[in-house]
Design a protein around this motif. Structure first.
Motif, PDB file in Angstrom:
ATOM      1  N   ARG A   1       0.792  -1.223   0.000  1.00  0.00           N
ATOM      2  CA  ARG A   1       0.000   0.000   0.000  1.00  0.00           C
ATOM      3  C   ARG A   1       0.828   1.279   0.000  1.00  0.00           C
ATOM      4  N   ILE A   2       1.981   1.260   0.605  1.00  0.00           N
ATOM      5  CA  ILE A   2       2.700   2.514   0.835  1.00  0.00           C
ATOM      6  C   ILE A   2       3.216   3.110  -0.479  1.00  0.00           C
ATOM      7  N   GLY A   3       3.164   4.451  -0.575  1.00  0.00           N
ATOM      8  CA  GLY A   3       3.690   5.145  -1.743  1.00  0.00           C
ATOM      9  C   GLY A   3       5.204   5.041  -1.838  1.00  0.00           C
ATOM     10  N   LEU A   4       5.726   5.115  -3.068  1.00  0.00           N
ATOM     11  CA  LEU A   4       7.144   4.887  -3.343  1.00  0.00           C
ATOM     12  C   LEU A   4       7.665   6.073  -4.146  1.00  0.00           C
ATOM     13  N   VAL A   5       8.398   6.950  -3.482  1.00  0.00           N
ATOM     14  CA  VAL A   5       8.853   8.179  -4.137  1.00  0.00           C
ATOM     15  C   VAL A   5      10.372   8.159  -4.287  1.00  0.00           C
ATOM     16  N   ALA A   6      10.823   8.367  -5.506  1.00  0.00           N
ATOM     17  CA  ALA A   6      12.266   8.412  -5.762  1.00  0.00           C
ATOM     18  C   ALA A   6      12.631   9.729  -6.412  1.00  0.00           C
ATOM     19  N   THR A   7      13.838  10.137  -6.141  1.00  0.00           N
ATOM     20  CA  THR A   7      14.407  11.343  -6.734  1.00  0.00           C
ATOM     21  C   THR A   7      15.042  11.008  -8.076  1.00  0.00           C
ATOM     22  N   ALA A   8      14.822  11.863  -9.069  1.00  0.00           N
ATOM     23  CA  ALA A   8      15.554  11.727 -10.333  1.00  0.00           C
ATOM     24  C   ALA A   8      15.827  13.124 -10.873  1.00  0.00           C
ATOM     25  N   SER A   9      16.993  13.280 -11.422  1.00  0.00           N
ATOM     26  CA  SER A   9      17.500  14.577 -11.834  1.00  0.00           C
ATOM     27  C   SER A   9      17.055  14.946 -13.242  1.00  0.00           C
ATOM     28  N   THR A  10      16.702  16.221 -13.433  1.00  0.00           N
ATOM     29  CA  THR A  10      16.383  16.713 -14.774  1.00  0.00           C
ATOM     30  C   THR A  10      17.628  17.183 -15.519  1.00  0.00           C
ATOM     31  N   SER A  11      18.759  17.202 -14.833  1.00  0.00           N
ATOM     32  CA  SER A  11      19.966  17.708 -15.490  1.00  0.00           C
ATOM     33  C   SER A  11      20.793  16.610 -16.140  1.00  0.00           C
ATOM     34  N   TYR A  12      20.690  15.385 -15.639  1.00  0.00           N
ATOM     35  CA  TYR A  12      21.557  14.323 -16.151  1.00  0.00           C
ATOM     36  C   TYR A  12      20.780  13.101 -16.598  1.00  0.00           C
ATOM     37  N   ASN A  13      19.521  13.314 -16.960  1.00  0.00           N
ATOM     38  CA  ASN A  13      18.711  12.261 -17.546  1.00  0.00           C
ATOM     39  C   ASN A  13      18.038  12.824 -18.789  1.00  0.00           C
ATOM     40  N   GLU A  14      17.412  11.947 -19.550  1.00  0.00           N
ATOM     41  CA  GLU A  14      16.583  12.357 -20.683  1.00  0.00           C
ATOM     42  C   GLU A  14      15.127  12.153 -20.295  1.00  0.00           C
ATOM     43  N   PRO A  15      14.244  13.056 -20.709  1.00  0.00           N
ATOM     44  CA  PRO A  15      12.839  12.942 -20.276  1.00  0.00           C
ATOM     45  C   PRO A  15      12.174  11.632 -20.689  1.00  0.00           C
ATOM     46  N   PHE A  16      12.523  11.084 -21.845  1.00  0.00           N
ATOM     47  CA  PHE A  16      11.882   9.828 -22.242  1.00  0.00           C
ATOM     48  C   PHE A  16      12.191   8.731 -21.232  1.00  0.00           C
ATOM     49  N   ASN A  17      13.442   8.660 -20.804  1.00  0.00           N
ATOM     50  CA  ASN A  17      13.823   7.609 -19.843  1.00  0.00           C
ATOM     51  C   ASN A  17      13.142   7.806 -18.489  1.00  0.00           C
ATOM     52  N   VAL A  18      13.060   9.035 -18.034  1.00  0.00           N
ATOM     53  CA  VAL A  18      12.437   9.297 -16.728  1.00  0.00           C
ATOM     54  C   VAL A  18      10.930   9.022 -16.790  1.00  0.00           C
ATOM     55  N   ALA A  19      10.290   9.480 -17.852  1.00  0.00           N
ATOM     56  CA  ALA A  19       8.846   9.227 -18.006  1.00  0.00           C
ATOM     57  C   ALA A  19       8.575   7.735 -17.952  1.00  0.00           C
ATOM     58  N   ARG A  20       9.446   7.005 -18.628  1.00  0.00           N
ATOM     59  CA  ARG A  20       9.248   5.572 -18.756  1.00  0.00           C
ATOM     60  C   ARG A  20       9.456   4.838 -17.443  1.00  0.00           C
ATOM     61  N   LYS A  21      10.515   5.177 -16.729  1.00  0.00           N
ATOM     62  CA  LYS A  21      10.824   4.452 -15.497  1.00  0.00           C
ATOM     63  C   LYS A  21       9.750   4.668 -14.439  1.00  0.00           C
ATOM     64  N   PHE A  22       9.303   5.902 -14.270  1.00  0.00           N
ATOM     65  CA  PHE A  22       8.298   6.134 -13.233  1.00  0.00           C
ATOM     66  C   PHE A  22       6.937   5.560 -13.630  1.00  0.00           C
ATOM     67  N   ALA A  23       6.612   5.601 -14.921  1.00  0.00           N
ATOM     68  CA  ALA A  23       5.359   4.971 -15.348  1.00  0.00           C
ATOM     69  C   ALA A  23       5.441   3.465 -15.142  1.00  0.00           C
ATOM     70  N   SER A  24       6.611   2.898 -15.405  1.00  0.00           N
ATOM     71  CA  SER A  24       6.798   1.461 -15.206  1.00  0.00           C
ATOM     72  C   SER A  24       6.662   1.114 -13.724  1.00  0.00           C
ATOM     73  N   LEU A  25       7.298   1.897 -12.863  1.00  0.00           N
ATOM     74  CA  LEU A  25       7.177   1.670 -11.417  1.00  0.00           C
ATOM     75  C   LEU A  25       5.720   1.799 -10.974  1.00  0.00           C
ATOM     76  N   ASP A  26       5.017   2.746 -11.563  1.00  0.00           N
ATOM     77  CA  ASP A  26       3.613   2.916 -11.179  1.00  0.00           C
ATOM     78  C   ASP A  26       2.805   1.658 -11.509  1.00  0.00           C
ATOM     79  N   HIS A  27       3.065   1.073 -12.667  1.00  0.00           N
ATOM     80  CA  HIS A  27       2.363  -0.173 -13.026  1.00  0.00           C
ATOM     81  C   HIS A  27       2.801  -1.329 -12.118  1.00  0.00           C
ATOM     82  N   ILE A  28       4.108  -1.439 -11.918  1.00  0.00           N
ATOM     83  CA  ILE A  28       4.626  -2.540 -11.095  1.00  0.00           C
ATOM     84  C   ILE A  28       4.048  -2.494  -9.684  1.00  0.00           C
ATOM     85  N   SER A  29       3.878  -1.286  -9.166  1.00  0.00           N
ATOM     86  CA  SER A  29       3.465  -1.139  -7.767  1.00  0.00           C
ATOM     87  C   SER A  29       1.961  -0.988  -7.600  1.00  0.00           C
ATOM     88  N   GLY A  30       1.227  -1.040  -8.691  1.00  0.00           N
ATOM     89  CA  GLY A  30      -0.218  -0.861  -8.572  1.00  0.00           C
ATOM     90  C   GLY A  30      -0.614   0.564  -8.217  1.00  0.00           C
TER      91      GLY A  30
END
Lengths: 452, 452
Positions: free
Chosen positions: B96-125
């Motif tokens: 049940r508990i929310g899962l919040v992670a930090t990710a940088s906008t300076s050293y990542n690409e938006p496609f990768n960040v969008a994808r990882k957090f959306a994937s985590l959202d699906h994995i975690s329900g």
């Protein structure tokens, strides 16, 4: 006393959402939205582990094959979990099986890739592997600030440097660098921390990595390109090759060639396992297996079949040519050249018509297909394994979960009867499954007096 | 019948390896190598979930504070799991508990960040949240092809565009885009797939994202900067702010200011939850709590304390000044300006000596510290919560696991007695815990006749 261990093959389960056949999602057993169905992947990973596979293997593209097209809605490979998040989750649901994910050297930074795979290695207790790809699709370029795909040669030059940096970062900490000495206040031994200070053509990366040395020393390096650039990278760095040779002679030639190229880099043949993809259909008879394949083929719309073929040929569209005529010569594009070349050679050698090539590519993605009984399939795998064409196989089930479960229930027992596959894991890390030793940290000095 | 629900506070558990006090790793209870100890994180996540916290929260830097220095071995915050891989694993160990992670906008690409957090959202329900940071340390710049940190203003301009792109990609697929119609062969509805085609100053990203719409619609956006650029980003985009105001008046001012700034962007105050960090030490008496803090302080070597202070001041080194003299004016650097400004204001207002500032920063990282009985701590949290200074708190336990467990066992029951914190989860997603509605997909048309 045990007798000397017979050489055994390695098996990977290449998990592609609903299976490798593009019609598979319409198979009656196919789960909904398989690419993002965690229960589906959990089942597959556990069954592969129960069967003692060396690894599960996830491909990856940072796009789907989006083309504005009236038939786009018929495309199934659209949405998938991001591989590193998925494998981290599956690491908690399995205990022994290796976890290999694809990550691109063209659209990532080496620090991030080094970190994620090292983290997965710790999370999983030493089961991580990185499948190195250079990403050849236009769709990916367009998602990462580019108008076109980087030149093939340039992509591989970047990949070589990328891998060097990642491996350098993985050696940042020696195995015993962390001291945790609460009494003296020394958390780590500064002499066992190493700063990479890489300055190259593509990357400038100081380091050190903020992850301690991987459980496996370094995650396993997997590589999939078969072009000459790809083979050079494999010979220099790879520990596993996932490849696509179809005939025995082709496979033997590739196997010999890559293992020879390794020598130039001071590497031994056993340090690299060559694992071609296999697309198996198990039937009660050969005819039955063939029928099962045809049933899958009937699920493919021609409207999506032709664009799939064109993509495998680097964009060259054959739909305007006479369908029962010969496959014409076509130019290589900047895309996946090794795959284009393999298909061109195959079509020429086998004198394929366009219709035959269409069926081959849409049906089996150009991989080595074996349709037959469990015994037929075991025969062919054994021939290639003992005949110097492979160290193991990456199983590309046509549909999932059924196609993999049939292989596990019918072919794996047959391989075991022949002594060709393990009945139990003997180790707990992916390196141990593959018989690969942990690479020593480049900075670690041999212990004084060790030669005594 | 239930009476109207009293407004309740939100609680996050900010899990920083062995705790937020820099001496914590030497605490007798501290686990070894806490930053990469999966059992440690498993315990913490489960205990926070048992206590019905809204979320666990992971900070991140893509470096550790490496400086060539004779005392470097005394630095503890060196190695940590990569946050997205860790949270994906923890998603399997919690429900049940929310899962919040930090990710940088300076050293990542938006496609990768969008994808990882959306994937985590699906994995975690539906439990993912992204803490947006712009990364201010030199060490990170040096790991990503740069010689220096990007200018503060430029970092935030990039961050604004980065978040826009990520949110655009998250809307690629409407909720009901996937059809899975095996009979007709239509896998998705092309009218419900949307191509972003972003072309901006920093990024060119076509899309669509290769992940279907998140369970939460979009993962929750968290933001931590308090500079004027940071506040503007928060007012425009953030759904949770993690901040560091210490006094009630400061907190009230910040709270009011940010919620007012939201109006300019057409947003309502309840769409953003302000959750300051709290550094609590629970004792049997105030004196006892103070003693516990002093015991932690005794674990800090001055050799590592001074550099820590200098980093919080943007590199300005106070070790040469008279230790019992006043804190001099110092210039803001390109680093974390909001933190530098907060410390400068705090030192001036409270007329701190250098010694006092040193203890404050090395001890509590400049966050709001509360030392006292469970009742004292609940009083202060209540005052700030009901007094318009906070919607909840991000608990920064001085040492882990003990510091968090003491808060859970002693302070949480006191908050419940006062009706200020939930006794059970009422929802299953992070948005539901926080009382945030799912953002509508920008492309979804209201159903015809819906206004009737």
């Amino acid at each position: 006393m045990m007798t000397e261990q017979k050489r055994q093959m390695h098996l990977g389960a290449f998990l592609q959402d609903v299976g490798h056949h593009i019609g598979a999602w319409r198979h009656p057993d196919a789960p909904r939205n398989a690419g993002m169905n965690l229960e589906h992947f959990k089942l597959l990973a556990r069954r592969a582990e129960d069967a003692k596979f060396d690894m599960i293997f996830l491909g990856d593209q940072m796009t789907f094959q989006y083309e504005e097209d009236e038939h786009i809605g018929r495309t199934t490979r659209t949405v998938n979990f991001e591989p590193l998040t998925l494998l981290s989750a599956l690491a908690m649901l399995t205990r022994r099986i290796g976890l290999v994910a694809t990550a691109s050297t063209s659209y990532n930074e080496p620090f991030n890739v080094a970190r994620k795979f090292a983290s997965l290695d710790h999370i999983s207790g030493g089961r991580a592997g990185w499948n190195i790809v250079t990403s050849w699709t236009l769709g990916e370029a367009l998602n990462f600030n580019r108008d076109e795909v980087m030149d093939h040669g340039l992509r591989y030059q970047r990949a070589q440097e990328f891998v060097d940096v990642v491996q350098g970062l993985w050696d940042s900490w020696e195995d015993d660098a962390l001291l945790n000495d609460k009494k003296t206040g020394l958390f780590f031994d500064p002499d066992k921390l190493h700063v990479l200070d890489h300055q190259g053509r593509f990357f400038k990366v100081r380091g050190p990595l903020n992850i301690s040395r991987a459980i496996q020393g370094q995650p396993v390096l997997v590589q999939a390109g078969s072009s000459s650039d790809g083979q050079d990278l494999a010979a220099r760095k790879a520990e596993v090759i996932f490849t696509a040779q179809r005939s025995l002679a082709e496979a033997q030639g590739f196997y010999r060639s890559v293992k020879e190229q390794m020598q130039a880099y001071g590497r031994q043949p056993h340090q690299l396992k060559i694992m071609p993809g296999v697309f198996p259909i198990v039937g009660e008879s050969r005819e039955h297996a063939g029928e099962k394949f045809e049933q899958l083929q009937e699920l493919v719309d021609p409207e999506i079949g032709w664009p799939v073929l064109a993509r495998h040929l680097g964009g060259f569209d054959l739909s305007g040519y006479p369908i029962d005529g010969p496959v014409p010569e076509f130019p290589l594009s900047q895309g996946n050249q090794s795959r284009q070349r393999l298909l061109a050679d195959f079509a020429r050698r086998e004198k394929l018509t366009i219709r035959q090539l269409y069926w081959h590519v849409t049906g089996t993605r150009g991989h080595w297909a074996i349709f037959g009984t469990a015994s037929d399939i075991a025969d062919q795998l054994e021939e290639r394994f003992t005949g110097g064409g492979a160290d193991g196989f990456n199983i590309m089930a046509p549909w999932l979960p059924g196609g993999l479960l049939e292989f596990i229930h019918q072919v794996v027992p047959e391989l075991r009867r022949r002594g060709l596959f393990r009945t139990e894991y003997s180790g707990s890390t992916l390196r141990e499954h593959l018989g690969l030793s942990a690479p020593p940290n480049r900075y670690t000095q041999p212990a004084a007096g060790a030669a005594l």
